[in-house]
Design a protein around this motif. Structure first.
Motif, PDB file in Angstrom:
ATOM      1  N   SER A 217       0.837  -1.198   0.000  1.00 41.74           N
ATOM      2  CA  SER A 217       0.000   0.000   0.000  1.00 41.74           C
ATOM      3  C   SER A 217       0.874   1.250   0.000  1.00 41.74           C
ATOM      4  O   SER A 217       0.620   2.218  -0.729  1.00 41.74           O
ATOM      5  N   ASN A 218       1.924   1.223   0.817  1.00 33.32           N
ATOM      6  CA  ASN A 218       2.832   2.367   0.903  1.00 33.32           C
ATOM      7  C   ASN A 218       3.545   2.609  -0.430  1.00 33.32           C
ATOM      8  O   ASN A 218       3.676   3.750  -0.883  1.00 33.32           O
ATOM      9  N   TYR A 219       3.968   1.527  -1.066  1.00 31.00           N
ATOM     10  CA  TYR A 219       4.662   1.657  -2.353  1.00 31.00           C
ATOM     11  C   TYR A 219       3.753   2.298  -3.392  1.00 31.00           C
ATOM     12  O   TYR A 219       4.219   2.978  -4.315  1.00 31.00           O
ATOM     13  N   ASP A 223       1.893  10.162  -1.551  1.00 29.77           N
ATOM     14  CA  ASP A 223       1.465  11.265  -0.696  1.00 29.77           C
ATOM     15  C   ASP A 223       2.398  11.397   0.521  1.00 29.77           C
ATOM     16  O   ASP A 223       2.466  12.451   1.144  1.00 29.77           O
ATOM     17  N   HIS A 224       3.084  10.291   0.839  1.00 29.05           N
ATOM     18  CA  HIS A 224       3.993  10.337   1.990  1.00 29.05           C
ATOM     19  C   HIS A 224       5.386  10.858   1.602  1.00 29.05           C
ATOM     20  O   HIS A 224       6.235  11.028   2.468  1.00 29.05           O
ATOM     21  N   CYS A 225       5.598  11.083   0.298  1.00 24.09           N
ATOM     22  CA  CYS A 225       6.972  11.378  -0.153  1.00 24.09           C
ATOM     23  C   CYS A 225       7.482  12.734   0.335  1.00 24.09           C
ATOM     24  O   CYS A 225       8.627  12.860   0.768  1.00 24.09           O
ATOM     25  N   ASN A 228       8.643  12.393   3.792  1.00 23.43           N
ATOM     26  CA  ASN A 228       9.523  11.292   4.198  1.00 23.43           C
ATOM     27  C   ASN A 228      10.663  10.938   3.251  1.00 23.43           C
ATOM     28  O   ASN A 228      11.529  10.163   3.616  1.00 23.43           O
ATOM     29  N   HIS A 229      10.622  11.452   2.029  1.00 24.83           N
ATOM     30  CA  HIS A 229      11.728  11.170   1.103  1.00 24.83           C
ATOM     31  C   HIS A 229      12.282  12.502   0.595  1.00 24.83           C
ATOM     32  O   HIS A 229      12.247  12.795  -0.601  1.00 24.83           O
ATOM     33  N   GLN A 230      12.771  13.291   1.534  1.00 26.17           N
ATOM     34  CA  GLN A 230      13.098  14.668   1.160  1.00 26.17           C
ATOM     35  C   GLN A 230      14.242  14.768   0.164  1.00 26.17           C
ATOM     36  O   GLN A 230      14.234  15.648  -0.695  1.00 26.17           O
ATOM     37  N   GLU A 335      13.833   4.401   4.367  1.00 29.63           N
ATOM     38  CA  GLU A 335      12.848   5.384   4.818  1.00 29.63           C
ATOM     39  C   GLU A 335      11.451   4.761   4.835  1.00 29.63           C
ATOM     40  O   GLU A 335      10.673   4.972   5.764  1.00 29.63           O
ATOM     41  N   ASP A 336      11.141   3.978   3.812  1.00 29.19           N
ATOM     42  CA  ASP A 336       9.827   3.325   3.768  1.00 29.19           C
ATOM     43  C   ASP A 336       9.683   2.249   4.852  1.00 29.19           C
ATOM     44  O   ASP A 336       8.613   2.098   5.441  1.00 29.19           O
ATOM     45  N   PHE A 337      10.754   1.517   5.111  1.00 28.61           N
ATOM     46  CA  PHE A 337      10.672   0.483   6.159  1.00 28.61           C
ATOM     47  C   PHE A 337      10.300   1.121   7.500  1.00 28.61           C
ATOM     48  O   PHE A 337       9.505   0.579   8.271  1.00 28.61           O
TER      49      PHE A 337
HETATM   50 FE   FE2 Z   1       8.029   5.757   0.063  1.00 28.93          FE
END
Ligand code: FE2
Ligand code: FES
Length: 377
Positions: A217-219, A223-225, A228-230, A335-337
């Motif tokens: 789902s996260n992959y 919207d979380h980028c 969280n993935h600056q 970061e995703d983990f």
């Molecule tokens: Fe991600």
């Protein structure tokens, strides 16, 4: 506050995902669901097995475990790829030792180490030990039925196998839908690229503490980028990103802020494409590297999955840029983990019985719908 209502979490009703709503939390956390998914998800759909370039020669093989099933994926003498259960037709011994596609084995025949029943690459039984042929070790116990067998009837159990370019998929169902149907437009798009000209260059395997569907789902959304993935989003125009949702496949397209050199991409368009293929496979066409990646999201149990990240480049010897590229990809994974493990901590408390998907989470919604469809099948 319906999402906190326990009555919502009892079952997946026929319409529970009709709105932009989520699969109830118990379908992520329930131990019984993990068992059910072996049959309804991984026993029904096409699942990625590995890359054809890792078994180029006849007799080269690797193994792949899907749920309880342990498969041997082998290149036959006719050049075609076949898949068999790694289980001897004699008395059920596992035959070959686990062999990842990155370190494939090579055999002219498949020989069971228990009593040496030996099969050809078509899976047909070719020889049995001398004791079988003579069959007179204890004449008093002679039993005609026990000794009668022929090579076809005692063949290995074969499993449906098909490919998209060099990507090999297997299906454990006796009567599956075709891979073409499940892959839809993804098959045409990937087959238009020279994926087979690229070689496996690197693999990173990680074990993560959360249900596989949480990571999937996260992959499927970015919207979380922003939060969280600056590092990564610096070079990406998220405003111009585009979602595309197909039957069993969805893609996130991202445009790069700066024009990326054409030579740095396997594909022509000025974008990165992140494909998700139900149930647990992704193909990552990066905008900043002449190569591609794949993820396999394998459940281990309800609470854990394994992410296998593979990277393909024209030359399996990595350049410095390619190594740096893989480090960036690894950073994104880590970061995703962290995100999914934190989400998992919350979900497994049982406080939330059903999530509420946001208005832009079409891809996550599609993923949850497919899970529901599988469970109901
Ligand atoms: Fe991600
Ligand atoms: S179980 Fe394989 S030869 Fe006996």
């Amino acid at each position: 506050m319906t999402q906190w209502d326990d009555s919502k979490a009892q079952a997946v009703s026929s319409d529970i995902t009709d709105e932009s709503n989520a699969l109830p939390a118990r379908y992520f956390t329930g131990q019984d669901i993990f068992e059910m998914e072996k049959e309804t998800v991984f026993g029904q759909y096409w699942v990625y097995a590995g890359h054809a370039n890792c078994i180029k020669e006849a007799g080269e093989y690797f193994t792949r475990t899907i749920g309880e099933r342990q498969l041997i994926i082998v290149r036959g003498h006719d050049g075609n790829i076949k898949a068999f259960d790694n289980v001897c037709a004699h008395r059920g011994s596992k035959m070959v030792t686990d062999t990842p596609m990155t370190d494939s084995g090579n055999a002219r025949r498949i020989k069971c180490p228990y009593h040496l029943w030996t099969y050809d690459l078509e899976g047909d039984l070719k020889s049995t030990p001398k004791s079988f042929e003579e069959a007179s070790l204890n004449p008093d116990l002679e039993d005609e039925e026990v000794q009668e067998f022929d090579s076809k009837e005692n063949a290995l159990n074969d499993v449906h196998v098909d490919s998209i370019g060099p990507l090999i998929f297997v299906n454990l169902s006796a009567d599956p839908m075709s891979l073409d149907e499940q892959a839809g437009v993804m098959k045409d798009r990937l087959e238009a690229l020279p994926l087979g000209e690229y070689e496996h260059a690197s693999r990173i395997v990680s074990e993560v503490e959360c249900n596989w569907k949480v990571f999937s789902s996260n992959y499927s959304e970015c919207d979380h980028c922003q939060a969280n993935h600056q590092d990564w989003i610096k070079g990406i125009s998220l405003n111009e990103s585009e979602l595309e949702v197909n039957d069993y496949h969805w893609v996130l397209h991202y445009t790069h802020d700066e024009d990326v050199d054409d030579e740095l991409r396997i594909h022509d368009e000025h974008e990165a494409q992140f494909h998700y293929f139900w149930p647990n496979f992704t193909v990552n066409m990066y905008g900043t590297a002449d190569g591609y990646g794949t993820y396999i999201i394998d459940p281990i149990d309800t609470n854990r999955f394994q992410l296998i990240a593979d990277y393909y480049f024209e030359d399996p010897e990595l350049s410095e840029e390619e190594e740096a590229f893989i480090r960036t990809s690894r950073q994104l994974q880590e970061e995703d983990f962290e995100l999914v493990e934190r989400q998992w901590e919350g979900l497994k408390t049982g406080a939330l019985s059903q999530a509420q998907l946001g208005p832009n989470e079409h891809t996550v919604h599609r993923f949850h719908q497919l899970a529901q469809q599988a469970y109901n099948s």
